[in-house]
Scaffold this motif. Structure first.
Motif, PDB file in Angstrom:
ATOM      1  N   ILE A  22      15.418  -5.952  -4.933  1.00  0.00           N
ATOM      2  CA  ILE A  22      15.095  -5.409  -3.783  1.00  0.00           C
ATOM      3  C   ILE A  22      13.923  -5.543  -3.017  1.00  0.00           C
ATOM      4  O   ILE A  22      12.748  -5.719  -3.622  1.00  0.00           O
ATOM      5  N   LYS A  23      13.822  -6.006  -1.608  1.00  0.00           N
ATOM      6  CA  LYS A  23      12.460  -6.554  -1.045  1.00  0.00           C
ATOM      7  C   LYS A  23      12.084  -5.454  -0.143  1.00  0.00           C
ATOM      8  O   LYS A  23      10.995  -5.527   0.112  1.00  0.00           O
ATOM      9  N   ASP A  24      12.867  -4.602   0.263  1.00  0.00           N
ATOM     10  CA  ASP A  24      12.409  -3.716   1.484  1.00  0.00           C
ATOM     11  C   ASP A  24      11.470  -2.726   0.765  1.00  0.00           C
ATOM     12  O   ASP A  24      12.080  -1.922  -0.166  1.00  0.00           O
ATOM     13  N   ALA A  25      10.394  -2.387   1.231  1.00  0.00           N
ATOM     14  CA  ALA A  25       9.598  -1.225   0.504  1.00  0.00           C
ATOM     15  C   ALA A  25      10.001   0.176   0.698  1.00  0.00           C
ATOM     16  O   ALA A  25      10.076   0.821  -0.439  1.00  0.00           O
ATOM     17  N   SER A  26      10.798   0.426   1.650  1.00  0.00           N
ATOM     18  CA  SER A  26      11.488   1.808   1.746  1.00  0.00           C
ATOM     19  C   SER A  26      12.534   1.989   0.855  1.00  0.00           C
ATOM     20  O   SER A  26      12.826   2.845   0.091  1.00  0.00           O
ATOM     21  N   MET A  27      13.314   0.822   0.864  1.00  0.00           N
ATOM     22  CA  MET A  27      14.418   0.667  -0.330  1.00  0.00           C
ATOM     23  C   MET A  27      13.926   0.911  -1.622  1.00  0.00           C
ATOM     24  O   MET A  27      14.678   1.429  -2.448  1.00  0.00           O
ATOM     25  N   ILE A  28      12.768   0.117  -2.018  1.00  0.00           N
ATOM     26  CA  ILE A  28      12.284   0.281  -3.061  1.00  0.00           C
ATOM     27  C   ILE A  28      11.847   1.630  -3.732  1.00  0.00           C
ATOM     28  O   ILE A  28      12.459   1.949  -4.621  1.00  0.00           O
ATOM     29  N   THR A  29      11.199   2.269  -2.750  1.00  0.00           N
ATOM     30  CA  THR A  29      10.668   3.795  -3.297  1.00  0.00           C
ATOM     31  C   THR A  29      11.999   4.668  -3.322  1.00  0.00           C
ATOM     32  O   THR A  29      12.076   5.435  -4.063  1.00  0.00           O
ATOM     33  N   GLU A  30      13.055   4.567  -2.486  1.00  0.00           N
ATOM     34  CA  GLU A  30      14.135   5.076  -2.505  1.00  0.00           C
ATOM     35  C   GLU A  30      15.126   4.979  -3.801  1.00  0.00           C
ATOM     36  O   GLU A  30      15.256   5.829  -4.599  1.00  0.00           O
ATOM     37  N   TYR A  31      15.081   3.685  -4.111  1.00  0.00           N
ATOM     38  CA  TYR A  31      15.571   3.399  -5.502  1.00  0.00           C
ATOM     39  C   TYR A  31      14.916   3.938  -6.654  1.00  0.00           C
ATOM     40  O   TYR A  31      15.560   4.653  -7.621  1.00  0.00           O
ATOM     41  N   LEU A  32      13.699   3.861  -6.528  1.00  0.00           N
ATOM     42  CA  LEU A  32      12.652   4.343  -7.841  1.00  0.00           C
ATOM     43  C   LEU A  32      13.040   6.042  -7.907  1.00  0.00           C
ATOM     44  O   LEU A  32      13.226   6.428  -9.052  1.00  0.00           O
ATOM     45  N   SER A  33      12.925   6.554  -6.957  1.00  0.00           N
ATOM     46  CA  SER A  33      13.053   8.006  -6.769  1.00  0.00           C
ATOM     47  C   SER A  33      14.417   8.349  -7.317  1.00  0.00           C
ATOM     48  O   SER A  33      14.490   9.337  -8.191  1.00  0.00           O
ATOM     49  N   ARG A  34      15.351   7.576  -6.855  1.00  0.00           N
ATOM     50  CA  ARG A  34      16.788   8.053  -7.435  1.00  0.00           C
ATOM     51  C   ARG A  34      17.278   7.847  -8.792  1.00  0.00           C
ATOM     52  O   ARG A  34      17.432   8.515  -9.193  1.00  0.00           O
ATOM     53  N   THR A  35      16.421   6.511  -9.124  1.00  0.00           N
ATOM     54  CA  THR A  35      16.721   6.136 -10.537  1.00  0.00           C
ATOM     55  C   THR A  35      15.843   6.810 -11.559  1.00  0.00           C
ATOM     56  O   THR A  35      16.485   7.297 -12.749  1.00  0.00           O
ATOM     57  N   TYR A  36      14.680   7.053 -11.236  1.00  0.00           N
ATOM     58  CA  TYR A  36      13.768   7.671 -12.212  1.00  0.00           C
ATOM     59  C   TYR A  36      12.979   9.150 -11.708  1.00  0.00           C
ATOM     60  O   TYR A  36      12.219   9.625 -12.527  1.00  0.00           O
ATOM     61  N   GLY A  37      13.740   9.636 -11.030  1.00  0.00           N
ATOM     62  CA  GLY A  37      13.389  10.852 -10.299  1.00  0.00           C
ATOM     63  C   GLY A  37      12.052  11.053  -9.615  1.00  0.00           C
ATOM     64  O   GLY A  37      11.257   9.945  -9.453  1.00  0.00           O
ATOM     65  N   GLY A  38      11.589  12.199  -8.960  1.00  0.00           N
ATOM     66  CA  GLY A  38      10.115  12.182  -8.637  1.00  0.00           C
ATOM     67  C   GLY A  38      10.398  12.302  -6.912  1.00  0.00           C
ATOM     68  O   GLY A  38      11.487  12.484  -6.357  1.00  0.00           O
ATOM     69  N   ALA A  39       9.302  12.044  -6.252  1.00  0.00           N
ATOM     70  CA  ALA A  39       9.336  12.201  -4.976  1.00  0.00           C
ATOM     71  C   ALA A  39       9.754  10.991  -4.088  1.00  0.00           C
ATOM     72  O   ALA A  39       9.512   9.866  -4.521  1.00  0.00           O
ATOM     73  N   ALA A  40      10.508  11.408  -3.119  1.00  0.00           N
ATOM     74  CA  ALA A  40      11.279  10.220  -2.464  1.00  0.00           C
ATOM     75  C   ALA A  40      10.495   9.952  -0.981  1.00  0.00           C
ATOM     76  O   ALA A  40       9.817  11.233  -0.470  1.00  0.00           O
ATOM     77  N   PRO A  41      10.533   9.103  -0.355  1.00  0.00           N
ATOM     78  CA  PRO A  41       9.877   8.996   1.006  1.00  0.00           C
ATOM     79  C   PRO A  41      10.673  10.079   2.130  1.00  0.00           C
ATOM     80  O   PRO A  41      12.053  10.176   2.082  1.00  0.00           O
ATOM     81  N   HIS A  42      10.431  10.584   2.707  1.00  0.00           N
ATOM     82  CA  HIS A  42      10.593  11.549   3.760  1.00  0.00           C
ATOM     83  C   HIS A  42      11.080  10.647   4.925  1.00  0.00           C
ATOM     84  O   HIS A  42      10.518   9.839   5.412  1.00  0.00           O
ATOM     85  N   PRO A  43      12.560  11.506   5.184  1.00  0.00           N
ATOM     86  CA  PRO A  43      13.050  10.742   6.369  1.00  0.00           C
ATOM     87  C   PRO A  43      12.449  10.796   7.463  1.00  0.00           C
ATOM     88  O   PRO A  43      11.722  10.723   8.556  1.00  0.00           O
ATOM     89  N   ALA A  48       1.031  -1.380   0.063  1.00  0.00           N
ATOM     90  CA  ALA A  48       0.119  -0.189   0.032  1.00  0.00           C
ATOM     91  C   ALA A  48       0.845   1.321  -0.001  1.00  0.00           C
ATOM     92  O   ALA A  48       0.571   2.300  -0.652  1.00  0.00           O
ATOM     93  N   MET A  49       1.990   1.198   0.773  1.00  0.00           N
ATOM     94  CA  MET A  49       2.981   2.433   0.614  1.00  0.00           C
ATOM     95  C   MET A  49       3.404   2.589  -0.881  1.00  0.00           C
ATOM     96  O   MET A  49       3.480   3.673  -1.353  1.00  0.00           O
ATOM     97  N   ILE A  50       3.739   1.470  -1.249  1.00  0.00           N
ATOM     98  CA  ILE A  50       4.179   1.609  -2.733  1.00  0.00           C
ATOM     99  C   ILE A  50       3.377   1.992  -3.647  1.00  0.00           C
ATOM    100  O   ILE A  50       3.637   2.969  -4.549  1.00  0.00           O
ATOM    101  N   GLU A  51       1.839   1.655  -3.387  1.00  0.00           N
ATOM    102  CA  GLU A  51       1.013   2.235  -4.405  1.00  0.00           C
ATOM    103  C   GLU A  51       0.703   3.693  -4.011  1.00  0.00           C
ATOM    104  O   GLU A  51       0.629   4.057  -5.090  1.00  0.00           O
ATOM    105  N   GLY A  52       1.068   3.986  -2.894  1.00  0.00           N
ATOM    106  CA  GLY A  52       0.841   5.621  -2.764  1.00  0.00           C
ATOM    107  C   GLY A  52       1.967   6.195  -3.548  1.00  0.00           C
ATOM    108  O   GLY A  52       1.874   7.315  -3.879  1.00  0.00           O
ATOM    109  N   ALA A  53       3.132   5.709  -3.363  1.00  0.00           N
ATOM    110  CA  ALA A  53       4.322   6.229  -4.162  1.00  0.00           C
ATOM    111  C   ALA A  53       4.194   6.246  -5.584  1.00  0.00           C
ATOM    112  O   ALA A  53       4.398   7.377  -6.221  1.00  0.00           O
ATOM    113  N   LEU A  54       3.464   5.172  -6.062  1.00  0.00           N
ATOM    114  CA  LEU A  54       3.168   5.126  -7.451  1.00  0.00           C
ATOM    115  C   LEU A  54       2.299   6.354  -8.025  1.00  0.00           C
ATOM    116  O   LEU A  54       2.250   7.068  -8.963  1.00  0.00           O
TER     117      LEU A  54
END
Length: 113
Positions: A92-113, A27-33
């Motif tokens: 990558i299996k960790d949801a936070s690491m997945i969203t960090e990877y996606l934002s770093r690689t493809y741009g856009g919003a990253a998870p807030h620390p 669900a967190m990843i769906e929100g990031a998408l």
């Protein structure tokens, strides 16, 4: 594999008679998408039913690594330092690491620390 493949559980799903659920990490990843619709231009997002076996995941990572969420990186994608590998395939299996990877690689919003 030309593009990263992101596997998340389709929601809602039943686990027990009449009991509906969703996966918190998925669900967190769906929100990031939703916040980063441009990721869909670069990543194949697969919403997988809850019951196992999960053949699409098994085909890439084997029977032991069916847990979701997971992103399997394309051969040409930059693999982060802490990436895991199965038979040479980075994932990558960790949801936070997945969203960090996606934002770093493809741009856009990253998870807030």
């Amino acid at each position: 594999m030309e593009r990263d493949k992101l596997f998340i559980l389709a929601a809602p799903f039943e686990d027990g008679p009449g009991k509906l659920w969703f996966c918190r990490d998925c669900a967190m990843i769906e929100g990031a998408l939703l916040a980063n619709p441009q990721w869909a231009e670069h990543v194949d997002v697969r919403r997988i039913p809850f019951p196992r076996p999960r053949p699409e995941v098994i085909a890439l990572l084997g029977d032991e690594l069916q847990g979701l969420p997971v992103i399997v990186l394309a051969e040409t994608s930059p693999a982060p330092d802490r990436v895991r590998r199965h038979e040479g395939r980075a994932y990558i299996k960790d949801a936070s690491m997945i969203t960090e990877y996606l934002s770093r690689t493809y741009g856009g919003a990253a998870p807030h620390p």
